[in-house]
Scaffold this active site. Sequence first.
Site, mmCIF file in Angstrom:
data_model
loop_
_atom_site.group_PDB
_atom_site.id
_atom_site.type_symbol
_atom_site.label_atom_id
_atom_site.label_comp_id
_atom_site.label_asym_id
_atom_site.label_seq_id
_atom_site.Cartn_x
_atom_site.Cartn_y
_atom_site.Cartn_z
ATOM 1 N N LYS A 54 -0.436 -9.942 3.175
ATOM 2 C CA LYS A 54 -0.396 -8.694 3.909
ATOM 3 C C LYS A 54 -1.434 -9.032 4.757
ATOM 4 C CE LYS A 54 0.293 -3.970 2.317
ATOM 5 N NZ LYS A 54 1.131 -2.983 1.340
ATOM 6 N N ASP A 85 3.804 5.685 -5.561
ATOM 7 C CA ASP A 85 5.643 4.994 -5.300
ATOM 8 C C ASP A 85 7.020 4.476 -5.875
ATOM 9 O OD1 ASP A 85 7.208 5.232 -2.710
ATOM 10 O OD2 ASP A 85 6.546 2.865 -2.631
#
Length: 119
Positions: free
Chosen positions: A4, A97
């Site tokens: 990432k 989330d």
Amino acid sequence: MAVKVARPDIGSVRLNERFLRERRVLANLAHPNIAGLLDSGVTEDHQHFFVMEYVDGRPIDVHCDTKGLGVDERLQLFFDVCAAVHHAHTHLVVHRDLKASNILITESGQVKLLDFGIA
């Protein structure tokens, strides 16, 4: 491995801080049901990155439906998710989330919680 990288086109200080916070959070969460951080650093052009465990799996809802899992098997997966979430909570991290696409199940049936980006 999954890499990432902070997006260079979004130069927001706030987004960069969130990226670095996610990296710090992952560095402190060693648990078999949480995708782990393997490495992190900064590229030559000053972009922050981190390397995570790659999880070859399906979202929990897809896995359950595809495998035709019964209530007991679904509950066991749920308990594994709860163990990962509890581990995060003991480290003062709230995921914020939790959804099926952030909970992957490997072919062997192991739960892996992903994406602590807004923790």
